[in-house]
Design a protein around this motif. Structure first.
Motif, short mmCIF file in Angstrom:
data_model
loop_
_atom_site.label_atom_id
_atom_site.label_comp_id
_atom_site.label_asym_id
_atom_site.label_seq_id
_atom_site.Cartn_x
_atom_site.Cartn_y
_atom_site.Cartn_z
N PRO A 93 0.81 -1.22 0.00
CA PRO A 93 0.00 0.00 0.00
C PRO A 93 0.85 1.27 0.00
N VAL A 94 0.25 2.34 -0.48
CA VAL A 94 0.84 3.66 -0.36
C VAL A 94 0.73 4.07 1.11
N ILE A 95 1.79 4.69 1.63
CA ILE A 95 1.80 5.12 3.02
C ILE A 95 1.59 6.62 3.11
N LEU A 96 0.55 7.02 3.80
CA LEU A 96 0.26 8.42 4.06
C LEU A 96 0.61 8.69 5.52
N GLU A 97 1.57 9.57 5.73
CA GLU A 97 2.10 9.86 7.06
C GLU A 97 1.75 11.30 7.43
N GLU A 98 1.01 11.46 8.53
CA GLU A 98 0.63 12.80 8.97
C GLU A 98 1.37 13.18 10.24
N TYR A 99 1.94 14.39 10.24
CA TYR A 99 2.44 15.00 11.47
C TYR A 99 1.37 15.96 11.94
N GLY A 100 0.80 15.66 13.11
CA GLY A 100 -0.36 16.42 13.54
C GLY A 100 -0.30 16.84 14.99
N ASP A 101 -1.17 17.78 15.32
CA ASP A 101 -1.34 18.36 16.65
C ASP A 101 -2.83 18.27 16.93
N TYR A 102 -3.21 17.63 18.03
CA TYR A 102 -4.62 17.39 18.29
C TYR A 102 -5.41 18.67 18.57
N GLN A 103 -4.73 19.75 18.97
CA GLN A 103 -5.44 20.99 19.23
C GLN A 103 -5.43 21.93 18.01
N CYS A 104 -4.66 21.59 17.00
CA CYS A 104 -4.51 22.42 15.81
C CYS A 104 -5.82 22.48 15.02
N PRO A 105 -6.41 23.67 14.81
CA PRO A 105 -7.68 23.76 14.06
C PRO A 105 -7.59 23.19 12.64
N PRO A 106 -6.54 23.50 11.84
CA PRO A 106 -6.48 22.90 10.50
C PRO A 106 -6.38 21.37 10.54
N CYS A 107 -5.71 20.83 11.57
CA CYS A 107 -5.65 19.37 11.71
C CYS A 107 -7.05 18.82 11.98
N GLY A 108 -7.81 19.53 12.82
CA GLY A 108 -9.18 19.10 13.08
C GLY A 108 -10.04 19.15 11.84
N GLU A 109 -9.81 20.15 10.97
CA GLU A 109 -10.57 20.24 9.73
C GLU A 109 -10.15 19.16 8.73
N LEU A 110 -8.87 18.78 8.77
CA LEU A 110 -8.38 17.76 7.85
C LEU A 110 -8.82 16.36 8.27
N TYR A 111 -9.07 16.16 9.55
CA TYR A 111 -9.38 14.83 10.08
C TYR A 111 -10.51 14.13 9.31
N PRO A 112 -11.69 14.75 9.11
CA PRO A 112 -12.74 14.03 8.36
C PRO A 112 -12.36 13.77 6.91
N GLU A 113 -11.54 14.64 6.32
CA GLU A 113 -11.10 14.41 4.94
C GLU A 113 -10.18 13.20 4.86
N LEU A 114 -9.32 13.03 5.85
CA LEU A 114 -8.46 11.85 5.88
C LEU A 114 -9.28 10.58 6.10
N LYS A 115 -10.33 10.67 6.90
CA LYS A 115 -11.21 9.51 7.08
C LYS A 115 -11.88 9.14 5.77
N GLN A 116 -12.28 10.16 4.99
CA GLN A 116 -12.90 9.89 3.70
C GLN A 116 -11.90 9.26 2.73
N ILE A 117 -10.67 9.79 2.73
CA ILE A 117 -9.62 9.22 1.87
C ILE A 117 -9.34 7.78 2.25
N GLU A 118 -9.31 7.51 3.54
CA GLU A 118 -9.08 6.14 4.03
C GLU A 118 -10.18 5.21 3.52
N HIS A 119 -11.41 5.71 3.54
CA HIS A 119 -12.54 4.90 3.08
C HIS A 119 -12.46 4.66 1.57
N GLU A 120 -12.10 5.70 0.83
CA GLU A 120 -12.05 5.58 -0.63
C GLU A 120 -11.00 4.59 -1.11
N TYR A 121 -9.83 4.61 -0.49
CA TYR A 121 -8.70 3.82 -1.01
C TYR A 121 -8.56 2.46 -0.34
N GLY A 122 -9.20 2.26 0.79
CA GLY A 122 -9.19 0.94 1.42
C GLY A 122 -7.79 0.37 1.60
#
Length: 257
Positions: A93-122
């Motif tokens: 598989p392709v590896i997607l590696e995120e460096y994140g901060d749980y309090q970071c607002p842009p990280c919080g906004e990206l979270y559902p998009e990453l869940k969608q990407i995870e669902h799409e690519y399986g």
């Protein structure tokens, strides 16, 4: 009449003298606008050079332990066909590696998009999360990273990860977020004595420090920062379409006959 802009006078009366220059400037602006629109509407995998920065940093996979649900090939769950994944076979598989901060607002906004990407690519994609708390500007980010790593010790890292992002607004401004994190641990049916002890453990400290050092060495300066098969995603491409383009480029590169 004289109009001052940033201290420089512009004579407005003899407009005919400047008319050719005004026409040239307007033509350039229109050309740039057309180019930008064409780029944003690009389909398929796209040119990875528009999305990815080169990096030699190698990813160490943290397996999520379960295979996400597969979406219909070449179509996102929302039904959008703007950018579709290639129909290829890959040996890993392709590896997607995120460096994140749980309090970071842009990280919080990206979270559902990453869940969608995870669902799409399986099974074509594996997601890795690296701790990169920006403690100087996010007072509770480090404590949240400790909570996630403490949950990892009881094999519930991703469950805690999801709770922290989904409930970011609940704990981000608290004077002491620990009781809230302990309540999340109870929801996940963790052993609370072990969880509270692990939050303060040297082992958890070392994991977080190692992630920060790794990210700093790879050129991470803020969050969220995404690597796709060790290539850094440009910040302006850190969105659904940019993620798809980057992943698709790597899928095509890894395709086996």
């Amino acid at each position: 009449m004289v109009v001052r802009c940033r201290g420089w006078p512009f004579i407005l009366d003899p407009m005919k003298r400047y008319l050719p220059f005004i026409i040239i400037v307007l033509a350039l602006v229109a050309a740039i606008g057309i180019f930008t629109l064409m780029f944003r509407r690009g389909t398929g995998g796209g040119d990875s050079s528009l999305v990815l920065n080169n990096s030699n940093q190698q990813a160490q996979v943290v397996d999520k332990g379960s295979t996400p649900a597969q979406a219909t090939p070449n179509q996102s769950p929302s039904g959008s066909n703007t950018i579709t994944k290639p129909n290829v076979k890959i040996s890993s598989p392709v590896i997607l590696e995120e460096y994140g901060d749980y309090q970071c607002p842009p990280c919080g906004e990206l979270y559902p998009e990453l869940k969608q990407i995870e669902h799409e690519y399986g099974g074509q994609l594996r997601i890795v999360f690296r701790q990169f708390p920006l403690a100087r500007i996010h007072k509770n980010a480090l404590a949240a990273a400790h909570a996630a790593e403490a949950a990892r010790n009881q094999n519930k890292f991703w469950e805690m990860h999801d709770l922290l992002y989904r409930n970011q607004s609940e704990w981000k401004d608290l004077a002491d977020p620990r009781p809230t994190f302990i309540s999340y641990a109870r929801q996940l049916k963790l052993k609370i004595d072990q969880f509270t002890s692990d939050m303060d453990s040297n082992l958890v400290d070392q994991r977080i420090i190692a992630d920060i050092q790794r990210g700093t060495a790879a050129g991470v300066t803020g969050t969220p920062t995404i690597f796709i098969d060790s290539q850094m995603l440009k910040y302006e491409a850190t969105n659904l379409d940019g993620l798809r383009r980057g992943i698709n480029a790597m899928l095509l590169k890894k395709a086996t006959s």
